[in-house]
Design a protein around this motif. Structure first.
Motif, short mmCIF file in Angstrom:
data_model
loop_
_atom_site.label_atom_id
_atom_site.label_comp_id
_atom_site.label_asym_id
_atom_site.label_seq_id
_atom_site.Cartn_x
_atom_site.Cartn_y
_atom_site.Cartn_z
N GLY A 255 -4.77 3.78 0.81
CA GLY A 255 -4.81 3.38 -0.29
C GLY A 255 -6.03 2.37 -0.46
O GLY A 255 -6.42 1.65 0.67
N PRO A 256 -6.77 1.85 -1.55
CA PRO A 256 -7.90 1.02 -1.61
C PRO A 256 -7.42 -0.32 -1.09
O PRO A 256 -6.37 -0.87 -1.20
CB PRO A 256 -7.94 0.97 -3.20
CG PRO A 256 -7.33 1.88 -3.81
CD PRO A 256 -6.09 2.30 -2.90
N GLU A 257 -8.19 -0.74 0.01
CA GLU A 257 -8.08 -2.09 0.61
C GLU A 257 -7.92 -3.24 -0.27
O GLU A 257 -7.23 -4.10 0.03
CB GLU A 257 -9.24 -2.28 1.77
CG GLU A 257 -8.98 -3.38 2.75
CD GLU A 257 -9.85 -3.31 4.01
OE1 GLU A 257 -10.00 -4.42 4.64
OE2 GLU A 257 -10.79 -2.37 4.21
N ALA B 42 -2.38 -2.58 2.82
CA ALA B 42 -1.32 -3.54 2.50
C ALA B 42 -0.50 -3.99 3.85
O ALA B 42 0.63 -4.61 3.61
CB ALA B 42 -0.39 -3.07 1.33
N LEU B 43 -0.63 -3.22 4.92
CA LEU B 43 0.10 -3.64 6.17
C LEU B 43 -0.96 -4.18 7.07
O LEU B 43 -1.99 -4.41 6.89
CB LEU B 43 0.43 -2.10 6.80
CG LEU B 43 1.37 -1.35 5.73
CD1 LEU B 43 1.69 0.16 6.41
CD2 LEU B 43 2.71 -2.14 5.36
N SER B 44 -0.07 -4.81 8.35
CA SER B 44 -0.75 -5.56 9.04
C SER B 44 -1.00 -4.68 10.43
O SER B 44 -1.46 -5.09 11.25
CB SER B 44 0.27 -6.60 9.62
OG SER B 44 1.53 -5.93 10.19
N PRO C 46 6.38 -6.18 11.95
CA PRO C 46 7.08 -7.47 11.21
C PRO C 46 7.65 -7.04 10.15
O PRO C 46 7.75 -5.95 9.42
CB PRO C 46 5.61 -7.69 10.42
CG PRO C 46 4.45 -7.30 11.39
CD PRO C 46 4.82 -5.87 11.64
N LYS C 47 8.87 -7.91 9.68
CA LYS C 47 9.57 -7.58 8.69
C LYS C 47 8.96 -7.59 7.37
O LYS C 47 9.28 -6.63 6.63
CB LYS C 47 10.77 -9.08 8.73
CG LYS C 47 11.79 -8.86 7.64
CD LYS C 47 12.37 -10.04 7.53
CE LYS C 47 13.71 -10.08 6.53
NZ LYS C 47 14.30 -11.33 6.80
N GLU C 48 7.95 -8.46 7.07
CA GLU C 48 7.32 -8.21 5.92
C GLU C 48 6.66 -6.65 5.55
O GLU C 48 6.67 -6.08 4.37
CB GLU C 48 5.99 -9.00 5.98
CG GLU C 48 6.49 -10.70 5.78
CD GLU C 48 6.92 -10.97 7.09
OE1 GLU C 48 7.85 -12.21 7.29
OE2 GLU C 48 6.59 -10.50 8.22
N LYS D 85 -1.37 -9.18 -0.82
CA LYS D 85 -1.11 -10.21 0.37
C LYS D 85 -1.44 -11.61 0.02
O LYS D 85 -0.79 -12.71 0.57
CB LYS D 85 -1.91 -10.01 1.61
CG LYS D 85 -1.62 -8.78 2.39
CD LYS D 85 -0.35 -9.05 3.32
CE LYS D 85 0.08 -7.93 4.27
NZ LYS D 85 1.27 -8.14 4.73
N LYS D 86 -2.13 -11.82 -1.05
CA LYS D 86 -2.26 -13.39 -1.59
C LYS D 86 -1.00 -13.87 -2.24
O LYS D 86 -0.47 -13.21 -2.78
CB LYS D 86 -3.46 -13.20 -2.52
CG LYS D 86 -4.83 -13.12 -1.84
CD LYS D 86 -6.05 -12.95 -2.67
CE LYS D 86 -7.24 -12.54 -1.97
NZ LYS D 86 -8.41 -12.59 -3.21
#
Length: 332
Positions: A322-324, A20-22, A33-35, A331-332
């Motif tokens: 975790g599961p990609e 879940a990260l960039s 990133p802030k997100e 992210k969607k």
């Protein structure tokens, strides 16, 4: 000479997405990133609820192998990571440099690659040399998490600090946070600065002039040497310990003098007659930078920080390991 160590790399790469990260690794908050920061706080709060349940274990990382690689002494960080890993049902291996083949002359690279050959998915490392976690990524394909590298950064500590503030106030943007004490020798301070400024908080540093790095204002912070003015201004105080093991001899004339000018005492807080949140990353020097009555008082959230340390490290581990597919859906 400026104090900030400007690493010639970036671990934050929006083209290298894992979970879940960039970013594939979690090495620093500079450039984060802030997100990503907000996602880790939100996920940490979710795991905080898990830790309050009668059964505190979830099967999120079953089959994942994590090694804790500590080249420096640690209590809170090491125990927190180990507990976070076990709460997520990962398989955990602990490494201690003092009892390893490093004492027989084996190189850092060979030690790391031998460990990685045992099929580790993630390496959590604390090392006294700045940049060592980035160097580690050159030797292994596993995910690397920085548990503190010298005087550079301690990003997971900053994450638990920000999560604790967010839990207390409900926001970070515009929050007035003072970091008080030995800024020059603190990796916690640098990571907090990067994270808090990214999230829109106002940050003031306070301490003796010789313990405030030259050029630090370039990071977007204010500097003061008057602790009473800072207490009057701030919503929260993050109090750092005097790191005598890093600074050598002679930088503080006396413990008593430091306490008189910069210590957070009950008498000092009573003079200001205001609600203010008290934080400390530990370990504390009671009677030096903070009095016991303050550390144990109603305004302190120090023990909340400890529990949030487990929750936010669960968040980091889950977000990276975790599961990609779940991360892509988020992210969607």
């Amino acid at each position: 000479m400026k104090w900030m160590v400007r690493m010639q790399y970036s671990s934050w790469n929006t083209e290298n997405r894992m979970g879940a990260l960039s970013t594939k690794h979690f090495i620093k908050l500079e450039g984060a990133p802030k997100e990503d920061i907000q996602h880790l706080i939100d996920t940490g709060l979710m795991f905080r609820e898990v830790l309050n349940r009668p059964i505190k274990k979830v099967p999120s990382l079953i089959g994942k192998n994590v090694v804790n690689l500590f080249f420096e002494n640690s209590t809170r960080t090491r125990m927190s990571f180990e507990l976070a890993e076990k709460r997520l049902s990962a398989d955990v291996t602990n490494f201690s440099a003092s009892s390893s083949s490093l004492n027989k002359g084996e190189s850092f690279k060979d030690t790391i690659q031998n460990i990685h050959a045992m099929k580790m998915d993630c390496v959590v490392m604390r090392h006294p040399v700045p940049g060592s976690c980035h160097q580690l990524t050159k030797y292994v394909d596993a995910i690397v998490i920085n548990a503190g590298d010298g005087k550079h950064e301690h990003p997971t500590q900053a994450m638990l600090d920000m999560m604790s503030l967010y839990e207390k106030f409900g926001y970070l943007k515009g929050l007035k946070v003072a970091i008080i004490g030995d800024i020059s020798h603190s990796r916690v301070a640098l990571s907090n600065i990067h994270g808090l400024i990214t999230m829109g908080a106002e940050v003031t540093l306070c301490g003796p002039p010789h313990l405030i790095p030259i050029g630090i204002k370039e990071l977007g912070v204010s500097v003061s040497h008057n602790v009473d003015e800072v207490v009057e201004w701030a919503d929260a105080l993050n109090i750092l310990r005097i790191q005598r093991e890093r600074m050598g001899v002679g930088l503080i004339p006396s413990v008593r003098e430091y306490r008189d000018f910069f210590g957070i005492t009950q008498e000092r807080l009573d003079r200001h007659k205001k609600e203010i949140v008290i934080m400390h990353p530990g370990p504390m020097n009671r009677g030096v930078e903070i009095d016991s009555s303050v550390a144990d008082g109603d305004q302190a959230i120090i023990l909340d920080q400890v529990l949030n340390g487990v929750a936010v490290r669960m968040s980091i581990l889950y977000s990276l390991l975790g599961p990609e597919e779940e991360g892509k859906d988020e992210k969607k």
